[in-house]
Design an enzyme around this catalytic site. Sequence first.
Site, short mmCIF file in Angstrom:
data_model
loop_
_atom_site.label_atom_id
_atom_site.label_comp_id
_atom_site.label_asym_id
_atom_site.label_seq_id
_atom_site.Cartn_x
_atom_site.Cartn_y
_atom_site.Cartn_z
N CYS A 167 -18.24 -59.73 -41.23
CA CYS A 167 -18.08 -60.58 -42.41
C CYS A 167 -17.52 -61.93 -42.01
O CYS A 167 -17.21 -62.18 -40.86
CB CYS A 167 -17.14 -59.92 -43.41
SG CYS A 167 -15.47 -59.79 -42.77
N CYS A 209 -14.06 -61.87 -40.28
CA CYS A 209 -14.07 -61.62 -38.84
C CYS A 209 -14.46 -62.88 -38.08
O CYS A 209 -13.87 -63.23 -37.06
CB CYS A 209 -15.09 -60.54 -38.49
SG CYS A 209 -14.85 -59.02 -39.38
N ASP A 215 -34.42 -31.92 -27.52
CA ASP A 215 -33.60 -31.60 -26.37
C ASP A 215 -32.30 -31.04 -26.97
O ASP A 215 -31.98 -31.33 -28.12
CB ASP A 215 -33.34 -32.88 -25.58
CG ASP A 215 -32.36 -32.65 -24.46
OD1 ASP A 215 -32.55 -31.68 -23.72
OD2 ASP A 215 -31.41 -33.44 -24.34
N ASP A 232 -32.20 -37.24 -25.29
CA ASP A 232 -31.39 -38.27 -24.66
C ASP A 232 -31.35 -37.96 -23.17
O ASP A 232 -32.01 -37.07 -22.70
CB ASP A 232 -29.99 -38.30 -25.26
CG ASP A 232 -29.15 -37.13 -24.80
OD1 ASP A 232 -29.75 -36.06 -24.58
OD2 ASP A 232 -27.94 -37.27 -24.67
N ASP A 260 -34.63 -36.94 -19.75
CA ASP A 260 -35.59 -36.89 -20.84
C ASP A 260 -36.48 -38.11 -20.90
O ASP A 260 -37.50 -38.09 -21.59
CB ASP A 260 -34.87 -36.75 -22.19
CG ASP A 260 -34.51 -35.31 -22.47
OD1 ASP A 260 -35.26 -34.44 -22.00
OD2 ASP A 260 -33.49 -35.06 -23.12
#
Lengths: 56, 728
Positions: B30, B33, B438, B620, B624
């Site tokens: 925002c 920040c 997986d 992941d 893989d």
Amino acid sequence: MEILVFLVPLALMLGLAGLAAFLWSLRSGQYDDLDGAAWRAIADDEPPPQDAPAKR
Amino acid sequence: MLVTRDFSHYVRAAGAGFQHIDLAVEGVHCAGCMAKIERGLSAIPDVTLARVNLTDRRVALEWKEGTLDPASFIDRLGELGYKAYPYETESAEATEVAESRFLLRCLGVAAFATMNVMMLSIPVWSGNVSDMLPEQRDFFHWLSALIALPAAAYAGRPFFRSAWRALSNKTTNMDVPISIGVCLALGMSVVETVNHAEHAYFDAAIMLLTFLLVGRFLDQNMRRRTRAVAGNLAALKAETAAKFVGPDEISQVPVAAIHPGDIVLLRPGERCAVDGTVIEGRSEIDQSLITGETLYVTAEQGAPVYAGSMNISGTLRVRVSAASEATLLAEITRLLDNALQARSRYMRLADRAARLYAPVVHATALITILGWVIAGAGWHDAVVTGVAVLIITCPCALGLAIPTVQTVASGAMFRSGVLLNSGHAIERLAEADHVIFDKTGTLTLPDLDVTNAADIPADIFELAGRLALSSHHPVAAAVAQAAGTRSPIVGAVEEAGQGVRAVVDGVQIRLGRPSFCGAEALAVAGLDPEASVVAFSKGAEKFILSVRQGLRPDAQAVIAALKDRHIGIEILSGDREPAVIAAAHALGIAEWRAGVTPADKIARIEELKGRGAKVLMVGDGMNDAPSLAAAHVSMSPISAAHLSQATADLVFLGRPLAPVVAAIDSARKALHLMRQNLWLAIGYNVLAVPVAISGVVTPLIAAAAMSGSSILVMLNSLRARSRAREVV
């Protein structure tokens, strides 16, 4: 119809001016952060010391 | 030992004695920040530029050369409450950004030309039915040509280039009919202007380019945004290593700055970033990311370690044999390239449509010309009518039909936590009818959790958690997180490979191996074959904590939702059989295979492909990555290894598995809308074709048909925005 001699070049000049402005804004990075720009408009003003627009 | 951080790799000279660095920052969302970060950083003397980019979540910093250490910015951001890492633009992302700017420039030029040509066309249209002098009309046509020709030459480049590439490869794509249509329209208009004719088509041609560029730009922008997010995540994972720069001095450097022969330090709880050989120390390492095997392997002097393995217990010194372009990775990458090549044969929906559409359009135009000649018209009139057919059928709406849906659908997916790596993944995902999961890190959460927390008194658990904060061991980190503790116990001592101990109120407390806490007796009464066991002792009281990877909270519901959609499900895991059985049983998945190697996974996918199934691979881990690339379409959780994230078509964020179902639903809906759009576009044009063939088409009708169908298609695309039904 002699008025065309002025009006047509004038219209083209205005169009080109708009195009030039767009290209300038693109080059100076104003489209790099659209989300941020939206928020910056409502951020509190405080003298940001060296917060110049992003220039490369 | 002295530890310094060296970010000089990321710093570049910004000219005139200034230096520049880009940082990826977590948690900026925002204006507050933004202002906080910019003010906080600008307050450092000698900083000349601190600018937050909220879209990409990055900060650009410039400062006077030699005055500041980039590490100080990261510390400053840390004090402000933001986690930051130096960021290096990947070449892929740099290309996307350049392409995006190029398209926007073209769009600007085309839009300018369209507006001005229209301004000249409307007087001609109205003048044709009133009292315009032919000289005036010619003047306006010449003026239009003056604007439209250079503008089309400039703004049409994306299409001309792509069409040329396709033609020189002896294929066609959407850009071929577009390029032909634009060139013919402009060429014919020039001829008509020379011949003082009533109609010219400069406006139609340049407006066509503008509409198409809008579609092209939207498409490009979506990809650029996903790349930026993925690039940040890669940077936040901080692939750095502790390199010895002196006998006792180490420096935290990015992996890119490490070379074979360097010596790096690998501390407990750190992931190894290089391939190498252990030269000193002894530890257990977790190689599950590479091999899929979850049992720890002992590494001692002379043992090889691979990039991606996690060091568990002891500190190791490793001599680097291969850095970022690691040898084991190179092997996996080779598999990957093959698989990716196989998939690139897949043709995009739009290109398939173009392949059908282009011959029909060209044939219609040809028949029109011949028909008029046979009917006794002159060649000139016949050709004019034929070109009018080409213009009016030019696939303007077709060019928008796909990218607009993609953009809107990817926005909808973004909101449900799914990021698209490639635009046409939507089309492939919509077709998926078999999902392979997986197990480790996909069905289960990547981080460890304490499974028997309920059996342990709350105060004891909290004490164990506070003690665990003093250890780097990943299991200890899991205990600390599960206990939700924040304040470490002062004076805790870690014994490498054993555990942590401390004295609180005169009572000794210990957390670590059962033997370390004198709790072997309890540990034998084995809890769960899968779990890592840690013991906690407070004086004479002893407890056993069982730590393991839990299933994702909504895994069961997601599997049920997939079954409802008649999608086949199976588990392919490199893990041991008991672990896979347990997961399959808990989730109600009948088909599973355990102990599978990456090559086996690819073989299984090929087998399913052979049977005509469209496989979605969700996985992941580096092991893989090749199978992700081999599958028809692939998804990867964002916590996965960088490599698999880069190959997956879609990545999803957060703990739930629900994004998988949400993505499938959105993709199916999007594909439906794409098809609808294609039919709308074609249908609209078909309505206009008889008018064109009859030879009464004026530029006004052409313009109306074109913008009418484009707007209709865009409005239809917006329907993809509505959120997919809540599935779980």
